[in-house]
Write a protein that holds these residues in place. Structure first.
Motif, PDB file in Angstrom:
ATOM      1  N   ASP A   1      17.867  -4.377 -15.719  1.00 20.93           N
ATOM      2  CA  ASP A   1      17.640  -3.875 -17.076  1.00 20.93           C
ATOM      3  C   ASP A   1      17.224  -2.410 -17.064  1.00 20.93           C
ATOM      4  O   ASP A   1      17.476  -1.676 -18.021  1.00 20.93           O
ATOM      5  CB  ASP A   1      16.595  -4.726 -17.806  1.00 20.93           C
ATOM      6  CG  ASP A   1      15.307  -4.913 -17.019  1.00 20.93           C
ATOM      7  OD1 ASP A   1      15.300  -4.665 -15.793  1.00 20.93           O
ATOM      8  OD2 ASP A   1      14.294  -5.318 -17.630  1.00 20.93           O
ATOM      9  N   LYS A   2      16.637  -1.975 -15.953  1.00 23.71           N
ATOM     10  CA  LYS A   2      16.233  -0.565 -15.848  1.00 23.71           C
ATOM     11  C   LYS A   2      17.445   0.354 -15.799  1.00 23.71           C
ATOM     12  O   LYS A   2      17.383   1.506 -16.238  1.00 23.71           O
ATOM     13  CB  LYS A   2      15.342  -0.356 -14.623  1.00 23.71           C
ATOM     14  CG  LYS A   2      14.012  -1.098 -14.678  1.00 23.71           C
ATOM     15  CD  LYS A   2      13.178  -0.847 -13.440  1.00 23.71           C
ATOM     16  CE  LYS A   2      11.829  -1.564 -13.522  1.00 23.71           C
ATOM     17  NZ  LYS A   2      11.967  -3.027 -13.615  1.00 23.71           N
ATOM     18  N   GLU A   3      18.558  -0.135 -15.239  1.00 23.32           N
ATOM     19  CA  GLU A   3      19.786   0.671 -15.221  1.00 23.32           C
ATOM     20  C   GLU A   3      20.316   0.869 -16.638  1.00 23.32           C
ATOM     21  O   GLU A   3      20.860   1.922 -16.970  1.00 23.32           O
ATOM     22  CB  GLU A   3      20.848   0.014 -14.348  1.00 23.32           C
ATOM     23  CG  GLU A   3      20.601   0.135 -12.855  1.00 23.32           C
ATOM     24  CD  GLU A   3      21.859  -0.107 -12.042  1.00 23.32           C
ATOM     25  OE1 GLU A   3      22.975   0.082 -12.583  1.00 23.32           O
ATOM     26  OE2 GLU A   3      21.727  -0.494 -10.867  1.00 23.32           O
ATOM     27  N   LEU A   4      20.165  -0.145 -17.466  1.00 21.74           N
ATOM     28  CA  LEU A   4      20.616  -0.031 -18.848  1.00 21.74           C
ATOM     29  C   LEU A   4      19.761   0.980 -19.612  1.00 21.74           C
ATOM     30  O   LEU A   4      20.292   1.908 -20.236  1.00 21.74           O
ATOM     31  CB  LEU A   4      20.552  -1.397 -19.536  1.00 21.74           C
ATOM     32  CG  LEU A   4      21.522  -2.464 -19.036  1.00 21.74           C
ATOM     33  CD1 LEU A   4      21.213  -3.815 -19.680  1.00 21.74           C
ATOM     34  CD2 LEU A   4      22.959  -2.070 -19.324  1.00 21.74           C
ATOM     35  N   THR A   5      18.462   0.801 -19.552  1.00 18.42           N
ATOM     36  CA  THR A   5      17.590   1.710 -20.298  1.00 18.42           C
ATOM     37  C   THR A   5      17.661   3.125 -19.733  1.00 18.42           C
ATOM     38  O   THR A   5      17.606   4.105 -20.478  1.00 18.42           O
ATOM     39  CB  THR A   5      16.136   1.211 -20.276  1.00 18.42           C
ATOM     40  OG1 THR A   5      15.715   1.024 -18.906  1.00 18.42           O
ATOM     41  CG2 THR A   5      16.003  -0.120 -21.001  1.00 18.42           C
ATOM     42  N   GLY A   6      17.807   3.225 -18.414  1.00  8.48           N
ATOM     43  CA  GLY A   6      17.910   4.546 -17.798  1.00  8.48           C
ATOM     44  C   GLY A   6      19.153   5.295 -18.219  1.00  8.48           C
ATOM     45  O   GLY A   6      19.173   6.532 -18.238  1.00  8.48           O
ATOM     46  N   ALA A   7      20.205   4.545 -18.579  1.00  4.90           N
ATOM     47  CA  ALA A   7      21.450   5.166 -19.031  1.00  4.90           C
ATOM     48  C   ALA A   7      21.470   5.377 -20.542  1.00  4.90           C
ATOM     49  O   ALA A   7      22.462   5.871 -21.090  1.00  4.90           O
ATOM     50  CB  ALA A   7      22.645   4.303 -18.615  1.00  4.90           C
ATOM     51  N   GLY A   8      20.393   4.998 -21.207  1.00  6.61           N
ATOM     52  CA  GLY A   8      20.322   5.183 -22.656  1.00  6.61           C
ATOM     53  C   GLY A   8      20.854   4.021 -23.460  1.00  6.61           C
ATOM     54  O   GLY A   8      21.077   4.145 -24.671  1.00  6.61           O
TER      55      GLY A   8
END
Length: 357
Positions: free
Chosen positions: A68-75
């Motif tokens: 989920d951090k990859e999603l939020t990190g990508a906006g």
């Protein structure tokens, strides 16, 4: 010097056109510019872009794995919806409450046949599909079904717009039977409806997923289950076409498809964690049953090419068009193959080739 009426009119029209173009441009910025379906997927996601997604098992994996951090990190901001299956997702699409949903292959066909425009943006397979079927035929207590030939004369649960309905037709085809040789009982498969119908002997036979087979046999010890011997592992993510045409959402979907690919591969390598995160914590199975369902499901794979999946989808569409009196459908219009490369890039050397794909 006065201006002629025709010149004043021309200037007024020009001013109105300029204002209209300005407002359209502003509106486009707010709603997300339109992206042609033939255009390359954008790489940059405007911060906070939201996707409304019904993908319960992947939601559990993404959160358990830290992806989920990859999603939020990508906006990308995902609003998760507890929605799965064709009827629920199509209803949500029509109400504009959902962008994408995880389903088998049938819902995309029925969406098209009922006037809801969607695109498949993800394909996955079971690495050994006949050894690890998605469905078995649940058999009511006291009913004898040892082989497909024994289906003659039986009452079979049937949902025309779901994968289970298509499976029933394919099973009959394999057994050399027609719809006239059995009684198809219209019954939407939601929750444990098929389990209840079997236990109460409202039907003799019903397709049950691995999870529901365990639930069924625990609740009704006299119930049985037999394999179909048919490949039934189609698994997709389909989205509203207008969501794919929204440039901001398309960019976010590109990220999500990559993360979803990694989530499936993580699931393969962490079966116990997946069993707990989804089947135990989310679906309420006991630890032992959760582990067994995961073991019965087999490893999931990302196909190196969508060619075979599209061929199988066309065969299914043709069968349903004949058996259910639908219009012929070219399924290539339902598949957005721009996302094929996104998947394979995220999977790298772990893509599946050959017959399994």
């Amino acid at each position: 010097m006065s201006t002629s009426p025709s010149r004043r009119t021309a200037r007024a029209v020009a001013a109105l056109l300029a204002a209209s173009l300005f407002l359209t441009a502003c509106g486009g910025d707010e709603a997300g510019a339109t992206l042609e379906l033939s255009a390359a997927l954008p790489d940059q996601v405007p911060s906070g872009t939201q996707l409304r997604i019904g993908d319960p098992s992947i939601q559990a994996v993404v959160q358990a794995s830290g992806l989920d951090k990859e999603l939020t990190g990508a906006g990308v901001r995902v609003e998760w919806a507890n929605i799965s299956g064709g009827p629920q997702s199509i209803q949500a699409f029509r109400a504009d409450k959902l962008d994408c949903s995880a389903v088998a292959d049938i819902p995309s066909l029925f969406a098209a046949w009922t006037g809801t425009s969607t695109k498949i943006v993800f394909q996955s397979v079971t690495v050994d599909p006949l050894k690890y079927p998605v469905y078995q035929l649940g058999v009511a207590p006291g009913v004898h079904v040892a082989s497909l030939a024994d289906l003659r004369g039986k009452k079979i649960a049937y949902s025309a717009g779901q994968a289970q309905g298509a499976l029933v037709l394919r099973v009959l085809q394999k057994a050399g039977l027609t719809r006239k040789d059995v009684t198809l009982v219209e019954l939407t498969s939601t929750g444990d409806s098929y389990v209840t119908a079997l236990g109460g002997k409202a039907v003799d036979v019903a397709p049950l997923g691995a999870q529901n087979v365990k639930i069924y046999q625990a609740k009704y010890p006299g119930g049985g289950a037999v394999p179909t011997g048919i490949r039934d592992d189609a698994s997709t993510l389909y989205c509203l076409t207008k969501s794919v045409q929204d440039a901001e959402k398309a960019a976010a979907l590109k990220v999500y498809v990559g993360v979803r690919t990694k989530a499936l591969l993580w699931q393969n390598e962490h079966p116990e964690e997946f069993a707990k995160a989804y089947y135990q914590d989310s679906q309420g199975l006991s630890p032992a049953d959760a582990k067994q369902v995961v073991a019965l499901s087999g490893r999931k794979g990302i196909p190196a090419s969508w060619d075979n999946a599209v061929t199988r989808l066309q065969e299914t569409a043709d069968l349903l068009a004949t058996e259910q009196d639908h219009e012929k459908l070219d399924v290539t219009t339902l598949v957005d193959r721009r996302f094929e490369k996104v998947q394979t890039a995220a999977a790298g050397s772990q893509v599946v080739t050959g017959d399994a794909a």
